[in-house]
Write a protein that holds these residues in place. Structure first.
Motif, PDB file in Angstrom:
ATOM      1  N   SER A 186      -8.403   2.204   5.725  1.00  0.00           N
ATOM      2  CA  SER A 186      -6.866   1.381   5.650  1.00  0.00           C
ATOM      3  C   SER A 186      -7.115   0.190   5.888  1.00  0.00           C
ATOM      4  O   SER A 186      -6.099  -0.330   5.350  1.00  0.00           O
ATOM      5  CB  SER A 186      -6.356   2.266   6.331  1.00  0.00           C
ATOM      6  N   GLU A 197       0.883  -1.374   0.003  1.00  0.00           N
ATOM      7  CA  GLU A 197       0.394   0.115  -0.073  1.00  0.00           C
ATOM      8  C   GLU A 197       0.931   0.975  -0.279  1.00  0.00           C
ATOM      9  O   GLU A 197       2.404   0.848   0.877  1.00  0.00           O
ATOM     10  CB  GLU A 197      -0.562   0.192   1.057  1.00  0.00           C
ATOM     11  N   THR A 198      -0.168   2.517  -0.399  1.00  0.00           N
ATOM     12  CA  THR A 198       1.233   3.363  -1.062  1.00  0.00           C
ATOM     13  C   THR A 198       0.468   4.887  -0.219  1.00  0.00           C
ATOM     14  O   THR A 198      -0.817   4.316   0.453  1.00  0.00           O
ATOM     15  CB  THR A 198       1.534   3.838  -2.052  1.00  0.00           C
ATOM     16  N   SER A 244      -3.167   1.141  -9.232  1.00  0.00           N
ATOM     17  CA  SER A 244      -3.935   1.816  -8.668  1.00  0.00           C
ATOM     18  C   SER A 244      -3.666   2.502  -7.053  1.00  0.00           C
ATOM     19  O   SER A 244      -4.673   3.336  -7.069  1.00  0.00           O
ATOM     20  CB  SER A 244      -5.514   1.059  -7.669  1.00  0.00           C
ATOM     21  N   GLN A 245      -2.433   1.850  -6.846  1.00  0.00           N
ATOM     22  CA  GLN A 245      -1.766   2.097  -5.541  1.00  0.00           C
ATOM     23  C   GLN A 245      -1.096   3.346  -5.607  1.00  0.00           C
ATOM     24  O   GLN A 245      -0.326   4.439  -4.888  1.00  0.00           O
ATOM     25  CB  GLN A 245      -1.217   1.205  -4.950  1.00  0.00           C
ATOM     26  N   TYR A 266      -0.508   7.408  -1.576  1.00  0.00           N
ATOM     27  CA  TYR A 266      -1.063   8.365  -2.537  1.00  0.00           C
ATOM     28  C   TYR A 266      -2.686   7.024  -2.550  1.00  0.00           C
ATOM     29  O   TYR A 266      -3.665   6.821  -2.172  1.00  0.00           O
ATOM     30  CB  TYR A 266      -0.850   7.548  -3.928  1.00  0.00           C
ATOM     31  N   GLY A 267      -2.195   5.436  -2.775  1.00  0.00           N
ATOM     32  CA  GLY A 267      -3.147   4.891  -1.744  1.00  0.00           C
ATOM     33  C   GLY A 267      -4.412   4.829  -1.128  1.00  0.00           C
ATOM     34  O   GLY A 267      -5.177   4.493  -0.512  1.00  0.00           O
ATOM     35  N   THR A 268      -3.562   5.281   0.474  1.00  0.00           N
ATOM     36  CA  THR A 268      -4.519   5.302   1.037  1.00  0.00           C
ATOM     37  C   THR A 268      -4.757   6.304   1.612  1.00  0.00           C
ATOM     38  O   THR A 268      -5.483   6.662   3.212  1.00  0.00           O
ATOM     39  CB  THR A 268      -3.528   4.279   2.881  1.00  0.00           C
ATOM     40  N   LEU A 308       1.523  -5.327  -5.980  1.00  0.00           N
ATOM     41  CA  LEU A 308       1.010  -4.430  -6.247  1.00  0.00           C
ATOM     42  C   LEU A 308      -0.049  -3.974  -7.124  1.00  0.00           C
ATOM     43  O   LEU A 308       0.375  -4.493  -8.184  1.00  0.00           O
ATOM     44  CB  LEU A 308       2.222  -3.214  -6.908  1.00  0.00           C
ATOM     45  N   ASN A 309      -1.076  -3.058  -6.848  1.00  0.00           N
ATOM     46  CA  ASN A 309      -1.824  -3.169  -7.932  1.00  0.00           C
ATOM     47  C   ASN A 309      -1.348  -1.547  -8.070  1.00  0.00           C
ATOM     48  O   ASN A 309      -1.368  -0.541  -7.370  1.00  0.00           O
ATOM     49  CB  ASN A 309      -2.852  -3.273  -7.872  1.00  0.00           C
ATOM     50  N   VAL A 313     -12.352   1.365  -4.579  1.00  0.00           N
ATOM     51  CA  VAL A 313     -11.377   0.567  -4.427  1.00  0.00           C
ATOM     52  C   VAL A 313     -11.692  -1.360  -4.497  1.00  0.00           C
ATOM     53  O   VAL A 313     -10.850  -2.203  -5.029  1.00  0.00           O
ATOM     54  CB  VAL A 313     -10.137   1.260  -2.933  1.00  0.00           C
TER      55      VAL A 313
END
Length: 545
Positions: A293, A3-4, A80-81, A6-8, A77-78, A324
């Motif tokens: 999260s 998770e990043t 979208s993250q 940005y993603g969270t 990793l996706n 998500v």
């Protein structure tokens, strides 16, 4: 799954700021050690003397592209993250040209300019000043250049001309290796020497780069990796997800949720994505608390459940979480329309407090909802409702610091959210708040009404705002016996004391001296409030109102 920030959606958090600071310092240190704190060395690439800039840029791009490709391929990793910038072919071409001209003229780019400034280079300061002027000029002229800014805009981020990502990385890696050899050859020709042209290091490095890039061709694509990681779950395409949103098919109405919970439907799971503190203050009966999260991992075991409903105070966070989850293959996730506020207004708000008239059927349904969702199976033993003393008596509920009662009225300092639940358990029906609602950082009205209590607000903040109208409105509410038991409160019970003084003298026939003694016992301390109450009592006596 990585998770990043940005993603969270935590780019604004202190941890993200600290991480950015560390990365920035490390990046600047690396640039300085590589000699990029000198505009002379950076400009060397335009004279074909020092090709370090080209080699470093290609190395950075290849490392990033192959690294991310590997992480996506193995399902760690996706995308979208990550923030994928918009593809705008025309604007990118013109912007690249302007960037190149600026680089040639100054010998700096933004990152190296900051390093140069930190190293005390005056020309770097001039360069960064020019960047700021350019930013201001761009902002002021944006209305004119907006068509150019959007020239070549693509519908969504894409890789070069629609080439498959893994194939593009392989082709780019080949170009990068060729660029490394070309740079070494140019330096050999113009400087008479090259450190890596015929070295075993460059050969091994080139083979490794192309080999890793080629390996991406046999790894699963992003959608395949997601399917492998979440076994057997189809993912929604962007167009499918947008179609659901447009048709509002990702919503579920509060009444639908309430009905299913009332029936004991085991096929529905209600998820509160707010913080643990908000959940503890109040939550819908039957809801589970899963912070936003953690929804991706926590809901994984419930992929096959019929319905998962997300809610928060509003709809923003549930919508983000639902998107998500949809991108990760969840097809059973919905968000509750208007969130917790909508549920309270439409399901448990008393019909007597609603703006529109309600039919008997609706009134009966609301009563059913209220009996179920406002019932508290954890109410402690509490005898407040049985207290009806004729003399002012000190009592205790929860964390309230000052609480006195007489004749079905409770006078207190500020209750906390959990105290309202205890008050409801004890039989209190009505809350009268004489504070400004913005004095609190939480919504008292919402908490009180969600606890099944009637709520009134007649605010004043000082002696000047303690008007005759405030006295009149509060006395009227205190005299309505069908509102009792009633809880009257402010912050410290100081304001409560002033209201109580007027009520006891004018409505209960108490002597002024005895009423003042009671008011001070309750919490009255301000001489200004005392004087204002005495003046009001005197004027009412004279007019006989």
């Amino acid at each position: 799954m990585i998770e990043t920030f940005y993603g969270t959606e935590s780019l604004g958090s202190p941890l993200a700021w600290f991480a950015a600071l560390l990365i920035g310092v490390g990046f600047g240190f690396a640039l300085e050690r590589a000699g990029f704190g000198s505009s002379r060395r950076l400009a060397g690439v335009f004279y074909f003397r020092d090709m370090a800039v080209i080699k470093v840029m290609f190395t950075a791009m290849l490392t990033t592209m192959i690294g991310i490709g590997m992480l996506v391929g193995v399902g760690w990793l996706n995308l979208s993250q990550l923030h994928l910038m918009e593809t705008v072919y025309g604007a990118h071409a013109i912007g690249g040209l302007l960037f190149g001209i600026g680089f040639v003229m100054s010998g700096w780019c933004p990152g190296t300019g900051a390093v140069g400034l930190a190293s005390g280079k005056l020309d770097a300061l001039v360069f960064l000043g020019g960047i700021m002027l350019g930013a201001f000029a761009f902002n002021e002229t944006f209305a004119w250049i907006k068509p150019l800014y959007n020239w070549g805009m693509q519908a969504e981020p894409s890789f070069a001309f629609g080439i498959p990502r893994t194939l593009f990385i392989l082709l780019f890696s080949i170009v990068g290796v060729a660029a490394f050899y070309a740079c070494e050859w140019i330096e050999q020709r113009n400087n008479g020497e090259s450190r890596y042209l015929n070295s075993s290091f460059l050969k091994a490095f080139s083979i490794a780069i192309i080999g890793l890039a080629a390996a991406l061709l046999i790894l699963p694509t992003e959608s395949q990796a997601t399917s492998v990681h979440y076994a057997g779950s189809p993912t929604l395409s962007d167009s499918s997800l947008l179609a659901l949103i447009e048709a509002a098919s990702d919503h579920i109405e509060p009444e639908q949720v309430a009905d299913r919970l009332l029936r004991g439907d085991t096929g529905v799971m209600l998820v509160d994505v707010r913080t643990a503190d908000e959940y503890q203050h109040f939550h819908i009966r039957g809801a589970e608390n899963i912070p936003i999260s953690e929804v991706l991992t926590a809901l994984e075991p419930y992929r096959d459940l019929d319905t998962i409903v997300l809610y928060s105070n509003g709809m923003t966070h549930p919508a983000q979480a639902r998107d998500v989850l949809a991108m990760h293959g969840f097809t059973n996730v919905f968000m509750m329309t208007d969130g917790l506020r909508g549920f309270l207004d439409r399901c448990v708000r008393p019909v007597s407090l609603r703006d529109e008239p309600s039919t008997e059927d609706i009134a009966e349904q609301v009563q059913t909802y209220r009996q179920y969702f406002l019932a508290d199976t954890t109410c402690p033993a509490n005898s407040l409702a049985m207290l009806n003393p004729q003399q002012l008596e000190s009592v205790s509920v929860g964390s309230i610091e000052k609480l006195h009662t007489i004749d079905g009225i409770y006078l207190s300092s500020q209750p906390f959210p959990d105290d309202f639940r205890l008050a409801k358990c004890g039989g209190i029906q009505t809350v009268l708040n004489i504070r400004q609602e913005d004095e609190l950082d939480w919504n008292e009205k919402e908490i009180v009404q969600s606890a099944g209590l009637e709520y009134h607000n007649v605010p004043f903040t000082d002696a000047e705002t303690l008007t005759d109208e405030v006295f009149s409105q509060t006395r009227e509410l205190l005299n309505q016996k069908d509102n009792h038991p009633l809880l009257l409160h402010c912050k410290s019970a100081n304001r409560v004391g002033a209201i109580w003084l007027a009520h006891r003298v004018l409505d209960n026939g108490k002597s002024l001296a005895d009423a003042e003694a009671e008011a001070k016992t309750v919490g009255l301390k301000s001489p200004d409030y005392l004087a204002k109450a005495q003046d009001y009592i005197s004027r009412v006596w004279k007019t006989g109102q």
